[in-house]
Design a protein around this motif. Sequence first.
Motif, PDB file in Angstrom:
ATOM      1  N   TYR A  41      -3.981 -37.713 -56.430  1.00  0.00           N
ATOM      2  CA  TYR A  41      -3.808 -37.552 -57.882  1.00  0.00           C
ATOM      3  C   TYR A  41      -2.525 -38.220 -58.395  1.00  0.00           C
ATOM      4  O   TYR A  41      -2.057 -37.906 -59.477  1.00  0.00           O
ATOM      5  CB  TYR A  41      -3.817 -36.060 -58.234  1.00  0.00           C
ATOM      6  CG  TYR A  41      -5.098 -35.387 -57.840  1.00  0.00           C
ATOM      7  CD1 TYR A  41      -6.275 -35.654 -58.531  1.00  0.00           C
ATOM      8  CD2 TYR A  41      -5.156 -34.520 -56.757  1.00  0.00           C
ATOM      9  CE1 TYR A  41      -7.470 -35.054 -58.161  1.00  0.00           C
ATOM     10  CE2 TYR A  41      -6.351 -33.914 -56.376  1.00  0.00           C
ATOM     11  CZ  TYR A  41      -7.500 -34.191 -57.081  1.00  0.00           C
ATOM     12  OH  TYR A  41      -8.685 -33.591 -56.703  1.00  0.00           O
ATOM     13  N   LYS A  42      -1.985 -39.148 -57.573  1.00  0.00           N
ATOM     14  CA  LYS A  42      -0.839 -39.975 -57.972  1.00  0.00           C
ATOM     15  C   LYS A  42       0.417 -39.139 -58.256  1.00  0.00           C
ATOM     16  O   LYS A  42       1.228 -39.475 -59.130  1.00  0.00           O
ATOM     17  CB  LYS A  42      -1.181 -40.826 -59.209  1.00  0.00           C
ATOM     18  CG  LYS A  42      -2.489 -41.573 -59.113  1.00  0.00           C
ATOM     19  CD  LYS A  42      -2.535 -42.529 -57.934  1.00  0.00           C
ATOM     20  CE  LYS A  42      -3.849 -43.298 -57.894  1.00  0.00           C
ATOM     21  NZ  LYS A  42      -3.978 -44.119 -56.656  1.00  0.00           N
ATOM     22  N   ILE A  43       0.618 -38.069 -57.529  1.00  0.00           N
ATOM     23  CA  ILE A  43       1.819 -37.245 -57.673  1.00  0.00           C
ATOM     24  C   ILE A  43       2.943 -37.884 -56.872  1.00  0.00           C
ATOM     25  O   ILE A  43       2.737 -38.396 -55.768  1.00  0.00           O
ATOM     26  CB  ILE A  43       1.526 -35.803 -57.226  1.00  0.00           C
ATOM     27  CG1 ILE A  43       0.556 -35.152 -58.225  1.00  0.00           C
ATOM     28  CG2 ILE A  43       2.789 -34.967 -57.102  1.00  0.00           C
ATOM     29  CD1 ILE A  43      -0.028 -33.844 -57.771  1.00  0.00           C
ATOM     30  N   SER A  44       4.145 -37.856 -57.395  1.00  0.00           N
ATOM     31  CA  SER A  44       5.273 -38.582 -56.821  1.00  0.00           C
ATOM     32  C   SER A  44       5.706 -37.988 -55.483  1.00  0.00           C
ATOM     33  O   SER A  44       5.529 -36.793 -55.214  1.00  0.00           O
ATOM     34  CB  SER A  44       6.462 -38.565 -57.782  1.00  0.00           C
ATOM     35  OG  SER A  44       7.014 -37.264 -57.859  1.00  0.00           O
ATOM     36  N   ASN A  45       6.321 -38.836 -54.659  1.00  0.00           N
ATOM     37  CA  ASN A  45       6.830 -38.389 -53.360  1.00  0.00           C
ATOM     38  C   ASN A  45       7.888 -37.309 -53.504  1.00  0.00           C
ATOM     39  O   ASN A  45       7.984 -36.411 -52.664  1.00  0.00           O
ATOM     40  CB  ASN A  45       7.405 -39.574 -52.577  1.00  0.00           C
ATOM     41  CG  ASN A  45       6.311 -40.412 -51.935  1.00  0.00           C
ATOM     42  OD1 ASN A  45       5.258 -39.887 -51.552  1.00  0.00           O
ATOM     43  ND2 ASN A  45       6.547 -41.705 -51.820  1.00  0.00           N
ATOM     44  N   THR A  46       8.693 -37.401 -54.558  1.00  0.00           N
ATOM     45  CA  THR A  46       9.746 -36.393 -54.775  1.00  0.00           C
ATOM     46  C   THR A  46       9.137 -35.010 -54.948  1.00  0.00           C
ATOM     47  O   THR A  46       9.585 -34.033 -54.330  1.00  0.00           O
ATOM     48  CB  THR A  46      10.577 -36.752 -56.015  1.00  0.00           C
ATOM     49  OG1 THR A  46      11.160 -38.048 -55.824  1.00  0.00           O
ATOM     50  CG2 THR A  46      11.681 -35.728 -56.241  1.00  0.00           C
ATOM     51  N   LEU A  47       8.095 -34.912 -55.766  1.00  0.00           N
ATOM     52  CA  LEU A  47       7.425 -33.633 -55.982  1.00  0.00           C
ATOM     53  C   LEU A  47       6.683 -33.169 -54.729  1.00  0.00           C
ATOM     54  O   LEU A  47       6.656 -31.973 -54.420  1.00  0.00           O
ATOM     55  CB  LEU A  47       6.465 -33.727 -57.157  1.00  0.00           C
ATOM     56  CG  LEU A  47       7.094 -33.873 -58.551  1.00  0.00           C
ATOM     57  CD1 LEU A  47       6.023 -34.077 -59.614  1.00  0.00           C
ATOM     58  CD2 LEU A  47       7.940 -32.645 -58.880  1.00  0.00           C
ATOM     59  N   ILE A  48       6.104 -34.114 -54.018  1.00  0.00           N
ATOM     60  CA  ILE A  48       5.380 -33.759 -52.793  1.00  0.00           C
ATOM     61  C   ILE A  48       6.343 -33.194 -51.755  1.00  0.00           C
ATOM     62  O   ILE A  48       6.076 -32.154 -51.132  1.00  0.00           O
ATOM     63  CB  ILE A  48       4.630 -34.977 -52.225  1.00  0.00           C
ATOM     64  CG1 ILE A  48       3.522 -35.426 -53.184  1.00  0.00           C
ATOM     65  CG2 ILE A  48       4.037 -34.651 -50.849  1.00  0.00           C
ATOM     66  CD1 ILE A  48       2.831 -36.712 -52.780  1.00  0.00           C
ATOM     67  N   ASP A  49       7.471 -33.864 -51.565  1.00  0.00           N
ATOM     68  CA  ASP A  49       8.455 -33.397 -50.578  1.00  0.00           C
ATOM     69  C   ASP A  49       8.957 -32.000 -50.918  1.00  0.00           C
ATOM     70  O   ASP A  49       9.099 -31.139 -50.032  1.00  0.00           O
ATOM     71  CB  ASP A  49       9.631 -34.381 -50.503  1.00  0.00           C
ATOM     72  CG  ASP A  49       9.238 -35.728 -49.892  1.00  0.00           C
ATOM     73  OD1 ASP A  49       8.190 -35.782 -49.215  1.00  0.00           O
ATOM     74  OD2 ASP A  49       9.964 -36.715 -50.109  1.00  0.00           O
ATOM     75  N   ALA A  50       9.222 -31.769 -52.192  1.00  0.00           N
ATOM     76  CA  ALA A  50       9.706 -30.453 -52.615  1.00  0.00           C
ATOM     77  C   ALA A  50       8.639 -29.384 -52.368  1.00  0.00           C
ATOM     78  O   ALA A  50       8.950 -28.257 -51.937  1.00  0.00           O
ATOM     79  CB  ALA A  50      10.099 -30.483 -54.087  1.00  0.00           C
ATOM     80  N   TYR A  51       7.397 -29.729 -52.617  1.00  0.00           N
ATOM     81  CA  TYR A  51       6.302 -28.789 -52.410  1.00  0.00           C
ATOM     82  C   TYR A  51       6.179 -28.418 -50.933  1.00  0.00           C
ATOM     83  O   TYR A  51       6.039 -27.233 -50.578  1.00  0.00           O
ATOM     84  CB  TYR A  51       5.009 -29.415 -52.918  1.00  0.00           C
ATOM     85  CG  TYR A  51       3.795 -28.525 -52.818  1.00  0.00           C
ATOM     86  CD1 TYR A  51       3.651 -27.406 -53.640  1.00  0.00           C
ATOM     87  CD2 TYR A  51       2.763 -28.806 -51.927  1.00  0.00           C
ATOM     88  CE1 TYR A  51       2.526 -26.582 -53.565  1.00  0.00           C
ATOM     89  CE2 TYR A  51       1.636 -28.004 -51.844  1.00  0.00           C
ATOM     90  CZ  TYR A  51       1.523 -26.896 -52.661  1.00  0.00           C
ATOM     91  OH  TYR A  51       0.408 -26.093 -52.577  1.00  0.00           O
ATOM     92  N   LEU A  52       6.247 -29.411 -50.066  1.00  0.00           N
ATOM     93  CA  LEU A  52       6.060 -29.168 -48.638  1.00  0.00           C
ATOM     94  C   LEU A  52       7.218 -28.400 -48.004  1.00  0.00           C
ATOM     95  O   LEU A  52       7.050 -27.785 -46.949  1.00  0.00           O
ATOM     96  CB  LEU A  52       5.862 -30.501 -47.911  1.00  0.00           C
ATOM     97  CG  LEU A  52       4.542 -31.232 -48.203  1.00  0.00           C
ATOM     98  CD1 LEU A  52       4.545 -32.609 -47.571  1.00  0.00           C
ATOM     99  CD2 LEU A  52       3.356 -30.419 -47.711  1.00  0.00           C
ATOM    100  N   ARG A  53       8.380 -28.422 -48.632  1.00  0.00           N
ATOM    101  CA  ARG A  53       9.540 -27.693 -48.078  1.00  0.00           C
ATOM    102  C   ARG A  53       9.452 -26.186 -48.308  1.00  0.00           C
ATOM    103  O   ARG A  53      10.183 -25.424 -47.676  1.00  0.00           O
ATOM    104  CB  ARG A  53      10.841 -28.230 -48.691  1.00  0.00           C
ATOM    105  CG  ARG A  53      11.307 -29.560 -48.112  1.00  0.00           C
ATOM    106  CD  ARG A  53      12.743 -29.849 -48.496  1.00  0.00           C
ATOM    107  NE  ARG A  53      12.905 -30.027 -49.937  1.00  0.00           N
ATOM    108  CZ  ARG A  53      12.853 -31.187 -50.561  1.00  0.00           C
ATOM    109  NH1 ARG A  53      12.626 -32.308 -49.867  1.00  0.00           N
ATOM    110  NH2 ARG A  53      13.030 -31.268 -51.874  1.00  0.00           N
ATOM    111  N   GLN A  54       8.565 -25.749 -49.167  1.00  0.00           N
ATOM    112  CA  GLN A  54       8.495 -24.326 -49.497  1.00  0.00           C
ATOM    113  C   GLN A  54       7.975 -23.506 -48.307  1.00  0.00           C
ATOM    114  O   GLN A  54       6.978 -23.881 -47.677  1.00  0.00           O
ATOM    115  CB  GLN A  54       7.557 -24.103 -50.693  1.00  0.00           C
ATOM    116  CG  GLN A  54       8.025 -24.739 -51.986  1.00  0.00           C
ATOM    117  CD  GLN A  54       7.041 -24.454 -53.104  1.00  0.00           C
ATOM    118  OE1 GLN A  54       7.278 -23.577 -53.930  1.00  0.00           O
ATOM    119  NE2 GLN A  54       5.939 -25.180 -53.124  1.00  0.00           N
TER     120      GLN A  54
END
Length: 479
Positions: free
Chosen positions: A374-387
Motif C-alpha cells: 500500500y506504498k507506506i513509507s519505510n519510516t512508518l514500517i520500521d516504527a510499526y515493527l519495533r512495537q
Amino acid sequence: MKINITHISSLFLLLGLTASCKDELAKINKNQNEAETPQPAYLLTSTIKTTTDSYWGVSNNLASSLLFVQHWARVQYTDPDRYIFTNNDFNEGWSTWYSKSISQLKLIQKLVANPENNNYKGVSLVLQSWIFSLLTDAYGDIPYTETGDINNFLTPRYETQESVYRGILNDLKNAQSLLKADGEAIQGDIIYGGNIINWKQFANSLRLRFALRIADRLPDLAKTTLQEVAAEGSGYIKSNDEIAQLIYQDAPNRNPVSSSFEAREDYRVSKTMVDKLVTLRDPRLEIYADTTLKKTSEKYIGLPNGLTSSEASSIGFDLTSRPGIYFRQPKAPAVILSYSEVLFGLSEAVSRGFITGDAADLYQKAIRASLEQYKISNTLIDAYLRQPSVRFDPNNYKKSIGEQKWIALYGQGLEAFAEWRRLDYPQLTPAKAGALGGKIPTRFLYPGTEQSLNGANYQEAIKHQGSNSLLTKLWFDKE
C-alpha cells in the motif's frame, strides 16, 4: 399411380422447402460476433474475469465472508451481518464456479490436447485448483472428479474435503511439470500476461497455501509437498510485483466492490478492524478506511458487527467509516494471492518444522510486504515493527501470524475466513444480535438447488459431513 406420384413429389418439395427454411433460419440466428469454435485464449480471459468477479463480489465476499471475519459490517439491511441466511443466498459462487469457471477450464484442456499446448493446460490446472479450493473451503464436501462432464455425470457425486485437497495438490504438481518457460506461448492471460515463470511461482505459492490448510490433519503430506516445491526449484511469489491479482479497468470492467458502492451504501469498516488498527497504531488504517463524513475527534470509526437495522440506522452513515477509496475505485486490484501471504506461510512452515529458516524474520518480512503493498513509507514500517505488540511470539505462532495475516488479508473475505477458522486467531466476538446463539458461521450453506437436482448425492454428503448448517465444522477446521 398418378395421384401417388403427385403426392410424393409434393412431399419432397415440402421437405426441401423446410430444409431451406432451416438453413436460412440458422444463418439469420447465427451470432456474427461469436466464434463457432471456442478459442483457449478467450476462454482463459473469460474464466479469470468471471471467477474473480465472483470471488470479490457481493455474495461470496461483501455480504458474507467479509462480515464473518469482521473486516466490514452492514450499516443497513443487516440480516447477513446477523447470520440470517437461506440456502439461496449461497448459490452464486456454487453456480458460477461450476457451470462457468470449471466447465470452461475443462474445455480448455480438451481444446489444447491436439495439437498439444501444455502451457495452456498447466495454467488451466492452476486456476482449476484455486477454484476447487474456494468451493471446498466454503462448503466442505463437494463434487470434484465428476464435474465438467455433464454427458457422463449429470449428477456428480460429492467427495470429502480430504480427497479434494489431495486431488488439487496433485493437480498443482502436474501443472508444475507441464508449465515450461520455453514452451508455446499463451494468450488471454489477464493476470500475468503470459509469463509462465510467474505461473510456476503462483502454482508453488498455492501449494504452500494448501499444504498449510491441511497441516493440522495431514502434517506428513504438508511437509512432503513443501519438500517437493523446494526440489522443483521455481520458488514462490517473491515480490509485490508478482502478486497474483486481476487489475480491473474502467466500466464495464470495473472492480465489483466499486460497482456495489456506486449503487448503494450498505457497508462500513468493522469496529473490530478499526479498533485493532488504532490500538496497534497501524498505518494501514488510512488505506483500509475513510474518515467519517462528519468530522469527529477519532477520524476513523468502525461499525459494530451484527446490529439490528434500527440500531445501525441510529448510528448512521455519517459517523462511521466507509472502506477506503483504494478498495472502492474502479481499477482496484482483486488480489488472489499476495507476496505477504507467501511470507506468512513460510514463517508458519518454519514454526511447524516443515522447512528450515528464521520464522521471526519471515514474519516481519510478511508484515513489511503488506505495508509496502500500500506504498507506506519505510519510516512508518520500521516504527510499526519495533512495537512489542507486533513482535513475533514463537511460543504462540498461530496467534502472531493469525492476527497479522487477518489484517493483511483485508478485503479477501474467503481467504481470511478460511485462515481464521484454521488458525483460530484473531479471537472474534460474535455478532451483537446474531442468530446463531453466540457463534460465528464456519461454512456456507449448500444451495437449495442441490437438494432438488442432485438430491441423492447431496444426502450422502450431509450424512458424511453433518447437517447443512452454518455451524457444521469442516474437515480442515480442526480444534
